[in-house]
Design an enzyme around this catalytic site. Structure first.
Site, short mmCIF file in Angstrom:
data_model
loop_
_atom_site.label_atom_id
_atom_site.label_comp_id
_atom_site.label_asym_id
_atom_site.label_seq_id
_atom_site.Cartn_x
_atom_site.Cartn_y
_atom_site.Cartn_z
N CYS A 1 4.75 -1.20 8.95
CA CYS A 1 5.32 -0.21 8.04
C CYS A 1 6.02 0.96 8.73
CB CYS A 1 4.22 0.34 7.14
SG CYS A 1 3.33 -0.91 6.19
N HIS B 1 4.78 7.56 5.10
CA HIS B 1 4.16 6.89 6.24
C HIS B 1 4.86 7.19 7.57
CE1 HIS B 1 1.76 3.09 7.64
NE2 HIS B 1 1.26 4.24 8.09
#
Length: 549
Positions: free
Chosen positions: A182, A238
């Site tokens: 990610c 993130h």
């Protein structure tokens, strides 16, 4: 406060497709840098907000912190300049090879599908079209596999809204994420550079507050903001945690979403048990299903007037990332939430949960949610001159359909880094086309900067190559390498060939046209090519930050 829920596309007939327009605003030919554009009329405001039935409370925002501006930038990156200069016979050969690669690597279902009876045509730039600078809607799915959409060959997940998006634009069969997990992929997209050029990009993925995207590093958002764009990020960030890292410190005017890598879809509890839904840098209480909240927020943003400015919206869904919670699974949500609050670790990985049926349900919901946002964009009157890009942050995981690719998330095999990629811009791109040119996340950064008339910061040269010449002006893409590095693995693609070293330390060489599944290893029969590609990988690696520890 959350807005009134909008009708879910899955609950109503699909809207008829609008015909292609031929009345785009006439402007000079690209390149678009410095191009003048007509001010945009404010879009009609959305419906007034109403209180959520589950009890929504908004925590007031703190005062805005200062953000560094990156204005007065001159000059383009060496990578972009080299790509334009190198177009010629070698580029033509590469382009032909890439086209040939697509049909074989995609397989019979995904290589040349028909959408609603229309056969896809090979990509061809519409060089006669003109436009002003577009709005940009970049939609990122989370852990969506390469073949999880029906337009990419999924045998049992029907995704009509994303298929419609493909039908209205260009479907790429050779698109890659910037990394296999990610946060490093998000670093590559936001900076246009390999993740290993920044300390935060070395985390695979970020799991604590020690690192993040340096607020002093220019980003796609900061560079577009300085070029006159309104910017927003809705969904999963993130790229670091508060208090040091935030989208609002890295060029986005607005942020609504979660900071971490995963959260429970109802309670909004993150990997460490923290509450993780924010507006700006302040907690925002809303205990409804997360995908629905993001869909409403994004729909409101694209309907809103932006003071005559073009806008960039990064819409980052967490769907279909674990935990495997679909809307309505409140009993399973409560069970996981109780375990998290009891201090149990690793709950959100949901190793005992999920199923193929549940995964299908989540992907279908993602498809319907994208359909809702695109319907709002159509209602705004800005659909024609909005560039929409849909992709995934890496390959699929447990329940994903990847055929014929090998590997999945966290590996540099094709299944870990090849992703679906759809692009629509009615003002400039013809409909129902397919492209087999290889590209990676960081190429979109360079592309969007050029299209928006912004320039990279000269102190932070891009690793990506702009696709604007290929998409808009009919230029051939020059041969170049695609590079990946994760702990314990390495990969480099050049034309049809891919060099790969896995965790076992063995070098492999695959011809992706003939062998998209990466089973026939040519390392011992083509040693010279293997040596060239390995040397090319090591040359790039030498310029990156070393892993720590």
């Amino acid at each position: 406060m959350p807005t009134s829920p909008q009708p879910h596309p899955a609950e109503q007939p699909e809207q008829p497709e609008q015909p292609e327009h031929s009345n785009a605003v006439e402007q000079p030919n690209p390149p678009l840098a410095g191009e003048r554009f007509a001010p945009q009329s404010p879009a009609p405001a959305g419906p007034p907000s109403t209180a959520d039935t589950r009890g929504t409370t908004r925590v007031p925002l703190p005062s805005q912190l200062s953000r560094r501006a990156f204005g007065g930038v001159v000059g383009a990156t060496a990578a972009t300049a080299a790509a334009v200069a190198a177009a010629g016979p070698a580029a033509a050969a590469t382009s032909r090879a890439a086209r040939d690669t697509g049909a074989a690597a995609a397989g019979p279902r995904a290589g040349r599908p028909e959408h609603g009876g229309e056969a896809e045509g090979e990509f061809e730039a519409a060089t006669d079209r003109r436009s002003r600078r577009p709005n940009i809607l970049f939609i990122l799915a989370d852990d969506l596999g390469w073949a999880d959409l029906s337009s990419y060959g999924s045998p049992d997940i029907h995704t009509p809204h994303l298929d419609r998006l493909a039908r209205q634009g260009v479907r790429f069969t050779q698109a890659y994420s910037g990394s296999a997990t990610c946060s490093p992929t998000r670093f590559s997209l936001y900076t246009g550079r390999y993740p290993g050029r920044t300390r935060g990009g070395l985390a695979e993925p970020i799991a604590d507050k020690s690192v993040g995207l340096d607020p002093n590093h220019p980003t796609l958002a900061s560079l577009l903001r300085d070029a006159g764009y309104a910017t927003a990020l809705i969904g999963k960030w993130h790229c670091g945690y508060l208090p040091d890292y935030s989208p609002t410190r890295s060029g986005w005017d607005e942020f609504f979403g979660n900071f971490g890598g995963a959260l429970e879809y109802y309670s909004k509890l993150g990997l460490s048990g923290e509450y993780d839904l924010y507006e700006g840098d302040a907690e925002y209480k809303d205990l409804r299903y997360y995908t629905r909240i993001l869909t409403e927020r994004a729909s409101d943003y694209v309907r809103r007037g932006h003071g005559g400015k073009p806008w960039l919206l990064n819409l980052n869904f967490t769907t279909p990332h674990w935990p495997w919670i679909a809307e309505g699974d409140e009993e399973e949500s409560a069970r996981l939430t109780a375990r998290i609050r009891a201090g149990e670790k690793g709950v959100l990985n949901h190793r005992e949960g999920g199923s193929l049926a549940k995964y299908r349900e989540m992907v279908r919901d993602l498809d319907a949610s994208v359909g809702t946002v695109l319907a709002a964009l159509r209602d705004s009157g800005e659909e024609h001159n909005t560039l929409v890009i849909f992709s995934s942050d890496n390959g699929g995981e447990r329940w994903s359909y990847q055929w014929p690719l090998s590997g999945n998330k966290s590996t540099l095999q094709e299944g870990g880094i090849r992703v679906p990629n759809l692009v629509r811009w009615p003002a400039r791109l013809r409909r129902n086309q397919v492209s087999h040119e290889p590209l990676a996340s960081y190429d979109w950064t360079a592309t969007l900067l050029e299209i928006a008339g912004a320039r990279p910061h000269p102190a932070y040269p891009l690793d990506g190559v702009s696709l604007a010449g290929y998409l808009l002006r009919g230029e051939r893409l020059a041969e170049r390498d695609l590079f990946w590095r994760v702990r314990g693995e390495r990969a480099l693609r050049r034309g049809d060939w891919k060099y790969y070293r896995g965790a076992d330390g063995r070098d492999r060489l695959f011809h992706l046209t003939n062998d998209p599944r990466e089973q026939a290893n040519h390392a011992t029969t083509d040693r010279a090519r293997l040596a060239r590609l390995r040397a090319a990988w090591e040359k790039v690696d030498a310029g990156l930050l070393p892993y720590e520890g």
